[in-house]
Design a protein around this motif. Structure first.
Motif, PDB file in Angstrom:
ATOM      1  N   TYR B  36       0.847  -1.190   0.000  1.00 39.77           N
ATOM      2  CA  TYR B  36       0.000   0.000   0.000  1.00 39.77           C
ATOM      3  C   TYR B  36       0.885   1.243   0.000  1.00 39.77           C
ATOM      4  O   TYR B  36       2.000   1.228   0.532  1.00 39.77           O
ATOM      5  N   GLN B  38       0.831   5.450   1.043  1.00 33.97           N
ATOM      6  CA  GLN B  38       0.123   6.481   1.792  1.00 33.97           C
ATOM      7  C   GLN B  38       0.778   7.830   1.527  1.00 33.97           C
ATOM      8  O   GLN B  38       1.935   8.044   1.899  1.00 33.97           O
ATOM      9  N   ASN B  41      -1.077  12.662   5.088  1.00 35.89           N
ATOM     10  CA  ASN B  41      -2.405  12.942   5.648  1.00 35.89           C
ATOM     11  C   ASN B  41      -3.538  12.330   4.825  1.00 35.89           C
ATOM     12  O   ASN B  41      -4.640  12.885   4.765  1.00 35.89           O
ATOM     13  N   GLN B  42      -3.267  11.223   4.204  1.00 39.55           N
ATOM     14  CA  GLN B  42      -4.293  10.520   3.451  1.00 39.55           C
ATOM     15  C   GLN B  42      -4.381   9.065   3.896  1.00 39.55           C
ATOM     16  O   GLN B  42      -3.527   8.565   4.623  1.00 39.55           O
ATOM     17  N   GLY B  43      -5.417   8.400   3.417  1.00 36.35           N
ATOM     18  CA  GLY B  43      -5.548   6.978   3.678  1.00 36.35           C
ATOM     19  C   GLY B  43      -4.590   6.161   2.833  1.00 36.35           C
ATOM     20  O   GLY B  43      -3.706   6.703   2.163  1.00 36.35           O
ATOM     21  N   LEU B  44      -4.754   4.861   2.859  1.00 30.13           N
ATOM     22  CA  LEU B  44      -3.873   3.962   2.114  1.00 30.13           C
ATOM     23  C   LEU B  44      -4.512   3.562   0.793  1.00 30.13           C
ATOM     24  O   LEU B  44      -5.712   3.306   0.723  1.00 30.13           O
ATOM     25  N   GLY B 106       6.460   0.345   7.757  1.00 30.38           N
ATOM     26  CA  GLY B 106       6.468   1.360   6.713  1.00 30.38           C
ATOM     27  C   GLY B 106       7.860   1.798   6.303  1.00 30.38           C
ATOM     28  O   GLY B 106       8.811   1.757   7.098  1.00 30.38           O
TER      29      GLY B 106
END
Lengths: 115, 113
Positions: B36, B38, B41-44, B106
């Motif tokens: 994924y 990212q 400040n956003q989703g995945l 991550g």
């Protein structure tokens, strides 16, 4: 098409105050729903998941709770916030097919700062 | 216990250079693997996934990953990165009998001009 919403986008709360984060999914029925937390500099930790209304599984003991009052609504709550509750909270959903390879779709997240 | 290890917390690279982000997972009879991305400040967003079949998986934005069962690895590669690839990348797995994903810590990819 399916969409997932989270609100609020950002939140600053004092220690000891209550919390309610909401997640809703549109365009699908009976989804699996998930709450993850991402602490600063760390990966994502699964907090709760739900396979149906009123069915909540907790992955780790903590200061938080979750509820699923409606099929496509997932709420994360706390009665009294701790400093360690600060982080980025992500809601996700997947199709309810019981197969391991289903993709999870993530919401935009809520950034919570506890002061 | 199921686990995912991303060995590099940060990877700086120059624009148009190749990049590899490393991911190793704990061995299991069967495993499904995901990468994924990212943005701040956003989703995945899902880049790619390995379920079965060909060990070389192609994803969006020119990324690909190779499933290596003997080395229990699922490294992410891109032959030429862009500034817009600057983001955090997460490797994840789902094992048998598990509904949720287990994520690595991550890797922050920093593409410099």
């Amino acid at each position: 098409s399916q969409t997932i919403h989270q609100w609020p986008a950002t939140l600053v709360q004092p220690v000891g105050s209550p919390l309610s984060l909401e997640c809703t999914v549109e365009g699908t029925s009976n989804p699996n729903l998930y709450w993850y937390r991402q602490a600063a500099g760390r990966g994502l930790q699964l907090l709760f998941y739900s396979v149906g209304i009123g069915q909540i599984s907790s992955e780790v003991p903590q200061n938080l709770s979750a509820s699923r009052p409606q099929d496509r609504q997932f709420i994360l709550s706390s009665k009294k916030l701790l400093l360690s509750d600060s982080g980025f909270y992500l809601c996700a959903w997947s199709e309810f097919q019981g197969q391991a390879h289903n993709e999870q779709f993530f919401g935009p997240g809520t950034r919570l700062t506890v002061l | 216990a199921q686990s995912v290890t991303q060995l590099d917390s940060q990877v700086p690279v120059f624009e148009e250079a190749p990049v590899e982000l490393r991911c190793n997972y704990s061995s299991s009879v069967s495993v499904y693997l995901f990468w994924y991305v990212q943005y701040p400040n956003q989703g995945l967003q899902l880049l790619l996934k390995y379920l079965s079949g060909s060990t070389l998986v192609k994803g969006i934005n020119g990324f690909e990953a190779e499933f290596n069962k003997s080395q229990t690895s699922f490294h992410l590669r891109k032959p030429s990165v862009h500034i817009s690839d600057t983001a955090e990348y997460f490797c994840a797995r789902r094992g048998p009998g598990r509904r949720a994903l287990t994520f690595g810590s991550g890797t922050r990819l920093q593409v410099q001009p």
